[in-house]
Design an enzyme around this catalytic site. Structure first.
Site, PDB file in Angstrom:
ATOM      1  CE  LYS A   1      -3.966  -0.216   0.077  1.00  0.00           C
ATOM      2  NZ  LYS A   1      -4.853  -0.460  -1.026  1.00  0.00           N
ATOM      3  CB  ALA A   2       2.558   3.251   1.743  1.00  0.00           C
TER       4      ALA A   2
ATOM      5  N   GLY B   1       8.190   4.029   2.099  1.00  0.00           N
ATOM      6  CA  GLY B   1       8.998   4.856   2.540  1.00  0.00           C
ATOM      7  C   GLY B   1      10.340   4.617   2.933  1.00  0.00           C
TER       8      GLY B   1
ATOM      9  CG  PHE C   1      12.299   4.383   8.578  1.00  0.00           C
ATOM     10  CD1 PHE C   1      13.903   4.242   8.780  1.00  0.00           C
ATOM     11  CD2 PHE C   1      11.835   5.411   9.130  1.00  0.00           C
ATOM     12  CE1 PHE C   1      14.324   5.426   9.338  1.00  0.00           C
ATOM     13  CE2 PHE C   1      12.667   6.504   9.789  1.00  0.00           C
ATOM     14  CZ  PHE C   1      13.991   6.394   9.732  1.00  0.00           C
TER      15      PHE C   1
ATOM     16  CG  ASP D   1       9.139  11.953  10.335  1.00  0.00           C
ATOM     17  OD1 ASP D   1       9.156  13.046   9.557  1.00  0.00           O
ATOM     18  OD2 ASP D   1       9.281  10.953   9.792  1.00  0.00           O
TER      19      ASP D   1
END
Length: 398
Positions: A206-207, A209, A211, A330
């Site tokens: 789904k995503a 990044g 990390f 963040d």
């Protein structure tokens, strides 16, 4: 034998052979009856003349029912070339108990009378009767069958357990004591008391990044999100795990934590965080694909502010302990998820920092993020009705 005699004998033979081909009794007419004559617009009864090709044999038939002992004729008439009717002078039904009785025959008006005469099956007694089984055989049969059945059930259960165990590697959530051991030692950690070795199936990414990546996954009948960290980012994974496990981290505007897990061994190890799944995704993705109203924008901003305000609070005396103040460090729209009712919840605590009395908080500046992407979609009048500006200002704790 004279010529005339021979000629007569030949004519006789031809007549006999013709009779054999066409049937012993040439059928010309049959008794006719139709119980549905009004519906089918035909005659009700009478005599029917039978027509056919010269190589086809003609028969008569009758069908009827037995309704509570009362005979009910359905149809009578001509029937064409049926081997079951050959050389039958009488119309006889031989089946035991059909729903509709049927018979056919050869000969003019042979279906005027019809009868039911079922064939009797004669069973021949066996010449060598089976000798009676001895009592010992029955005793052994009754004793061994349950034992064998129980053994088979045990074997099948053991096979299913092994198959299930191999198909689904264990889902592990380490305790605080075992957590640091797991970070230093890549060996298998102890079984999880939280997820109980339940199967976890990854469905789709789904995503992504810096990390790691976030997967949509299936945990039994529940849809969850799985954030996967590579082994080199274990400090970020460890920090998220520790923040989620602090007392008081169950809040409507903070992403719900379910468990943590380590998959693989040695250099192939992946570190997983299992959380609640929200179909609408991050605030960034939602704002790119949707136009929100002022009321929706206000609600999103307000619920974000509530989540940040709760993170910053120092709350002693909770049931599960003392919640320290936490700086996210963040904050951005990618790290804010939306529930189905557009309630915002804060996620991604890889850079988060908790504050404890008497301990240095370290550098809380430099890595502090704000809602720059999100603020471009907000009207400043909204901030008069929510805590967003106060919360953003207090994010640095100074």
């Amino acid at each position: 034998m004279g010529t005339a005699t021979k000629l007569a004998f030949a004519v006789f033979l031809i007549s006999c052979s013709s009779g054999a081909i066409l049937g012993r009794s040439e059928t010309q007419k049959c008794i006719y009856y139709n119980a549905s004559w009004e519906k089918e617009k035909t005659n009700r009864s009478g005599i029917e003349t039978c027509y056919s090709d010269t190589d086809k044999r003609r028969h008569c038939f009758a069908t009827w029912k037995n309704v509570s002992g009362t005979l009910e004729i359905l149809k009578q008439g001509c029937w064409l070339d049926d081997i079951n009717c050959y050389d039958r002078n009488e119309c006889i039904e031989k089946k035991e108990n059909p729903d509709v009785f049927f018979c056919c025959c050869e000969g003019n008006a042979c279906n005027e009378k019809f009868i039911h005469l079922p064939e009797m099956e004669i069973t021949q007694p066996t010449s060598n009767p089976v000798p009676p089984k001895p009592p010992l055989f029955n005793t052994l049969l009754y004793s061994l069958v349950p034992i064998m059945g129980f053994a088979i059930i045990v074997l099948i259960s053991f096979w299913m357990y092994r198959h299930h165990k191999l198909a689904y590697p264990p889902v592990l959530v380490p305790t605080q004591h075992a957590f640091h051991i797991m970070i230093e030692d890549p060996g298998p950690p102890p079984p999880s008391p939280l997820l109980g070795l339940k199967p976890l199936q990854l469905l789709e990414v789904k995503a992504r990044g810096r990390f790691g990546c976030v997967w949509k996954a299936q945990l039994l009948h529940e849809t969850v999100a799985v954030k996967i960290f590579p082994l080199q980012d274990k400090l970020s994974w460890q920090n998220e795990y520790e923040i989620y496990n602090l007392p008081g981290m169950r809040h409507e505007n903070i992403l719900q934590f379910i468990g943590a897990e380590k998959r693989g061994t040695n250099l192939d190890t992946d570190l997983w965080l299992i959380t609640a799944f929200h179909e609408k995704g991050s605030l960034t993705d939602f704002l790119k694909a949707n136009v929100v109203s002022w009321n929706e924008l206000y609600y999103i901003a307000e619920t974000m502010a509530r989540g940040l305000a709760y993170l910053h609070e120092d709350i002693p005396g909770l049931k599960d302990g003392h919640k320290p103040a936490i700086a996210h460090r963040d904050i951005k729209s990618k790290n804010v998820l939306l529930k189905n009712n557009l309630t915002a919840c804060i996620a991604d605590f890889g850079l988060a920092l908790k504050f404890e009395a008497g301990k240095s908080a370290g550098d809380t500046h430099g890595q502090v993020r704000d809602f720059n992407l999100f603020l471009t979609f907000l009207n400043l009048d909204i901030f008069r009705h929510c805590k967003l500006r106060v919360v953003l200002a207090s994010e640095t704790f100074g």
